[in-house]
Motif scaffolding. Structure first.
Motif, PDB file in Angstrom:
ATOM      1  N   ALA A   1      71.942  -0.033  27.942  1.00 51.11           N
ATOM      2  CA  ALA A   1      73.386  -0.226  28.033  1.00 51.11           C
ATOM      3  C   ALA A   1      74.004   0.773  29.005  1.00 51.11           C
ATOM      4  O   ALA A   1      74.878   0.432  29.817  1.00 51.11           O
ATOM      5  N   ALA A   2      73.543   2.016  28.933  1.00 54.24           N
ATOM      6  CA  ALA A   2      74.071   3.027  29.843  1.00 54.24           C
ATOM      7  C   ALA A   2      73.764   2.681  31.298  1.00 54.24           C
ATOM      8  O   ALA A   2      74.602   2.843  32.188  1.00 54.24           O
ATOM      9  N   ALA A   3      72.547   2.181  31.550  1.00 52.27           N
ATOM     10  CA  ALA A   3      72.175   1.812  32.916  1.00 52.27           C
ATOM     11  C   ALA A   3      73.044   0.678  33.436  1.00 52.27           C
ATOM     12  O   ALA A   3      73.489   0.689  34.598  1.00 52.27           O
ATOM     13  N   VAL A   4      73.293  -0.325  32.572  1.00 54.68           N
ATOM     14  CA  VAL A   4      74.115  -1.458  33.002  1.00 54.68           C
ATOM     15  C   VAL A   4      75.549  -1.016  33.292  1.00 54.68           C
ATOM     16  O   VAL A   4      76.200  -1.536  34.203  1.00 54.68           O
TER      17      VAL A   4
ATOM     18  N   ALA B   1      80.447  -5.989  26.292  1.00 54.95           N
ATOM     19  CA  ALA B   1      79.272  -6.656  25.728  1.00 54.95           C
ATOM     20  C   ALA B   1      78.423  -5.723  24.876  1.00 54.95           C
ATOM     21  O   ALA B   1      77.770  -6.165  23.930  1.00 54.95           O
ATOM     22  N   THR B   2      78.409  -4.441  25.212  1.00 55.37           N
ATOM     23  CA  THR B   2      77.515  -3.513  24.502  1.00 55.37           C
ATOM     24  C   THR B   2      78.235  -2.633  23.492  1.00 55.37           C
ATOM     25  O   THR B   2      77.586  -1.877  22.774  1.00 55.37           O
ATOM     26  N   SER B   3      79.578  -2.728  23.432  1.00 55.65           N
ATOM     27  CA  SER B   3      80.309  -1.811  22.557  1.00 55.65           C
ATOM     28  C   SER B   3      80.003  -2.034  21.090  1.00 55.65           C
ATOM     29  O   SER B   3      79.939  -1.084  20.302  1.00 55.65           O
ATOM     30  N   ALA B   4      79.790  -3.279  20.689  1.00 53.60           N
ATOM     31  CA  ALA B   4      79.568  -3.565  19.273  1.00 53.60           C
ATOM     32  C   ALA B   4      78.235  -3.002  18.787  1.00 53.60           C
ATOM     33  O   ALA B   4      78.134  -2.459  17.684  1.00 53.60           O
ATOM     34  N   SER B   5      77.211  -3.099  19.625  1.00 48.66           N
ATOM     35  CA  SER B   5      75.880  -2.677  19.173  1.00 48.66           C
ATOM     36  C   SER B   5      75.544  -1.238  19.535  1.00 48.66           C
ATOM     37  O   SER B   5      74.750  -0.591  18.841  1.00 48.66           O
TER      38      SER B   5
ATOM     39  N   HIS C   1      78.077   1.168  20.589  1.00 49.28           N
ATOM     40  CA  HIS C   1      79.244   2.052  20.529  1.00 49.28           C
ATOM     41  C   HIS C   1      79.611   2.611  21.914  1.00 49.28           C
ATOM     42  O   HIS C   1      80.092   3.731  22.043  1.00 49.28           O
ATOM     43  N   SER C   2      79.385   1.812  22.956  1.00 48.74           N
ATOM     44  CA  SER C   2      79.647   2.307  24.300  1.00 48.74           C
ATOM     45  C   SER C   2      81.133   2.529  24.548  1.00 48.74           C
ATOM     46  O   SER C   2      81.517   3.369  25.352  1.00 48.74           O
ATOM     47  N   PHE C   3      82.011   1.748  23.856  1.00 51.45           N
ATOM     48  CA  PHE C   3      83.448   1.924  24.072  1.00 51.45           C
ATOM     49  C   PHE C   3      83.911   3.303  23.615  1.00 51.45           C
ATOM     50  O   PHE C   3      84.906   3.823  24.093  1.00 51.45           O
ATOM     51  N   GLU C   4      83.173   3.890  22.666  1.00 55.44           N
ATOM     52  CA  GLU C   4      83.532   5.201  22.148  1.00 55.44           C
ATOM     53  C   GLU C   4      82.813   6.317  22.903  1.00 55.44           C
ATOM     54  O   GLU C   4      83.013   7.490  22.597  1.00 55.44           O
ATOM     55  N   SER C   5      81.979   5.969  23.848  1.00 61.62           N
ATOM     56  CA  SER C   5      81.198   6.973  24.558  1.00 61.62           C
ATOM     57  C   SER C   5      82.027   7.574  25.692  1.00 61.62           C
ATOM     58  O   SER C   5      82.750   6.866  26.411  1.00 61.62           O
ATOM     59  N   GLY C   6      81.848   8.883  25.862  1.00 64.01           N
ATOM     60  CA  GLY C   6      82.583   9.564  26.914  1.00 64.01           C
ATOM     61  C   GLY C   6      82.154   9.124  28.296  1.00 64.01           C
ATOM     62  O   GLY C   6      82.982   8.945  29.200  1.00 64.01           O
ATOM     63  N   TYR C   7      80.857   8.907  28.503  1.00 58.74           N
ATOM     64  CA  TYR C   7      80.382   8.509  29.832  1.00 58.74           C
ATOM     65  C   TYR C   7      80.919   7.146  30.219  1.00 58.74           C
ATOM     66  O   TYR C   7      81.261   6.892  31.380  1.00 58.74           O
TER      67      TYR C   7
ATOM     68  N   LEU D   1      94.195  -3.851  26.074  1.00 60.67           N
ATOM     69  CA  LEU D   1      94.969  -4.558  25.059  1.00 60.67           C
ATOM     70  C   LEU D   1      94.078  -5.345  24.105  1.00 60.67           C
ATOM     71  O   LEU D   1      94.276  -5.320  22.876  1.00 60.67           O
ATOM     72  N   VAL D   2      93.094  -6.038  24.663  1.00 60.53           N
ATOM     73  CA  VAL D   2      92.177  -6.801  23.817  1.00 60.53           C
ATOM     74  C   VAL D   2      91.353  -5.858  22.943  1.00 60.53           C
ATOM     75  O   VAL D   2      91.112  -6.115  21.760  1.00 60.53           O
ATOM     76  N   GLY D   3      90.909  -4.730  23.525  1.00 63.33           N
ATOM     77  CA  GLY D   3      90.125  -3.774  22.745  1.00 63.33           C
ATOM     78  C   GLY D   3      90.904  -3.204  21.583  1.00 63.33           C
ATOM     79  O   GLY D   3      90.376  -3.073  20.474  1.00 63.33           O
ATOM     80  N   PHE D   4      92.159  -2.871  21.788  1.00 67.89           N
ATOM     81  CA  PHE D   4      92.974  -2.356  20.696  1.00 67.89           C
ATOM     82  C   PHE D   4      93.283  -3.440  19.667  1.00 67.89           C
ATOM     83  O   PHE D   4      93.426  -3.166  18.478  1.00 67.89           O
ATOM     84  N   ALA D   5      93.405  -4.699  20.147  1.00 70.14           N
ATOM     85  CA  ALA D   5      93.729  -5.793  19.221  1.00 70.14           C
ATOM     86  C   ALA D   5      92.584  -6.089  18.258  1.00 70.14           C
ATOM     87  O   ALA D   5      92.808  -6.420  17.079  1.00 70.14           O
ATOM     88  N   VAL D   6      91.340  -5.995  18.738  1.00 68.95           N
ATOM     89  CA  VAL D   6      90.188  -6.325  17.886  1.00 68.95           C
ATOM     90  C   VAL D   6      89.717  -5.132  17.074  1.00 68.95           C
ATOM     91  O   VAL D   6      88.897  -5.287  16.171  1.00 68.95           O
ATOM     92  N   ASP D   7      90.238  -3.955  17.350  1.00 65.41           N
ATOM     93  CA  ASP D   7      89.835  -2.760  16.604  1.00 65.41           C
ATOM     94  C   ASP D   7      91.007  -2.338  15.719  1.00 65.41           C
ATOM     95  O   ASP D   7      92.001  -1.796  16.213  1.00 65.41           O
TER      96      ASP D   7
END
Length: 383
Positions: A42-45, A70-74, A76-82, A115-121
């Motif tokens: 996920a990090a490479a992509v 695509a990878t945030s759910a499995s 946690h890339s959305f929460e990653s600093g990188y 906006l979509v990210g905040f709406a689904v979380d």
């Protein structure tokens, strides 16, 4: 034929590699999300597209956002600093390197993603979250937009400078060509006058020998006819060089012996002029004599134009046996008339000096004023 993507700059490759290293270090130091093969993939992509951020800025930000989504759910890339920093870099890049329309599309894509990210979380979407994300992504986009504007201004200024330099070079070339044509016209006048004198003198001698030495008289008649033919050909040649309505002059062209009337004309305009002659004068060819006169004339004209009335100019003619040195200096004390341009006087003076293997130096004097100095070797004069 296989399509090969363009090679990205090494700086962007290094940036993508740095983001990849930060992703690995973040996972290695994390106690909540362990380092797994899926996390590495996920990090490479997510970070790899950054290498092409200058080449495909809009495509890169689209791929990064899709990869994070695509990878945030499995992983946690959305929460990653990188990943967060990678999106900021992509947002900045699209503002700097994309076309204005694509940059606006990229900004809309980021806003939609947030906006979509905040709406689904359900745990996010507060005012603080919007302010934090808005400042980071909006600030990155605005910074990129400002840098892009500065870059476009710099490119425009460079293009304008290059255009001005090109025009200056063209103007200088046209000035050189115009001066050469003017010098050529004057030299043709000198030649035409000399030929006319030769034809007249030959006719006089022929008539004197007509009875005593008829054979010599016939030879001189052929010389006379050849001279007249040469003058006719010269007139046709001058028609190519002369401006419309300009007539061929067979009168003698001025030389250094005509400097006194020239200086008197300058004095009548309000310019104080003095002249000194050093050494023993020697006869010059008509062409060199004309060149010397024109150099002094043009130097005094420039003094009048730039130093103005009330200035003082001194003309020095020095004969040293091997060359004639012409020097015109002024004190720059006058008030030049407003709006006078630099002109191409130096171009003409330099062309005349070079024509006879001479040199010309011109420039400001220490303490004020201007100096023009020309050296014409006497070896270039055939009398």
């Amino acid at each position: 034929m296989r399509w090969i993507p363009p090679r990205p700059p090494w700086t962007d490759l290094a940036l993508a590699a740095l983001l990849g290293v930060s992703a690995v270090l973040e996972r290695l130091t994390s106690t909540e999300v362990p380092l797994t093969v899926m996390e590495l993939a996920a990090a490479a992509v997510i970070v790899a597209p950054i290498a092409w951020r200058r080449i495909w800025p809009l495509g890169v930000i689209a791929v990064v956002l899709l990869a994070v989504a695509a990878t945030s759910a499995s992983t946690h890339s959305f929460e990653s600093g990188y990943a967060f920093f990678t999106m900021i870099v992509a947002c900045y890049s699209v503002a700097v390197h994309a076309r204005p329309r694509d940059a606006a599309v990229g900004a809309a894509m980021v806003a939609t993603f947030v906006l979509v990210g905040f709406a689904v979380d359900p745990g996010r979407g507060g005012a603080g979250d919007f302010l934090f994300v808005g400042v980071l992504f909006g600030g990155a986009w605005i910074l990129g937009h400002l840098i892009r504007g500065r870059g476009e201004e710099a490119r425009l200024l460079r293009a304008q400078a290059a255009e001005l330099e090109r025009r200056r070079a063209e103007d200088a070339q046209r000035a050189v060509q115009a001066e050469r044509a003017r010098i050529a016209r004057e030299l043709h006048d000198v030649i035409a006058h000399s030929l006319s004198v030769m034809v007249v003198q030959t006719g006089v001698v022929r008539r004197r020998l007509r009875h005593d030495r008829p054979q010599d008289s016939e030879l001189l008649e052929e010389v006379e006819e050849t001279g007249r033919g040469a003058i006719g050909e010269l007139r046709r040649l001058l028609g190519i060089l002369r401006a419309h309505g300009e007539e061929l002059s067979l009168a003698p062209q001025p030389g250094l012996d005509r400097l006194a009337p020239l200086l008197e004309q300058m004095r009548e305009t309000g310019l104080t002029v003095g002249m000194t002659v050093e050494g023993e004068p020697v006869p010059l060819s008509a062409g060199m004599d004309l060149a010397a006169y024109r150099i002094v004339q043009e130097a005094l004209t420039n003094t009048l134009r730039h130093a103005g009335r009330g200035a003082r100019a001194d003309v020095a003619i020095r004969w040293n046996g091997t060359a004639v040195e012409l020097e015109v200096r002024d004190d720059g004390a006058g008030a030049a008339p407003p709006g006078q341009g630099a002109g191409h006087g130096l171009v003409g003076m330099r062309e005349r000096a070079v024509l006879y293997d001479g040199t010309l130096d011109a420039g400001p004097r220490e303490g004020g004023g201007y100096l023009v100095r020309a050296v014409l070797p006497l070896s270039g004069s055939v009398t």
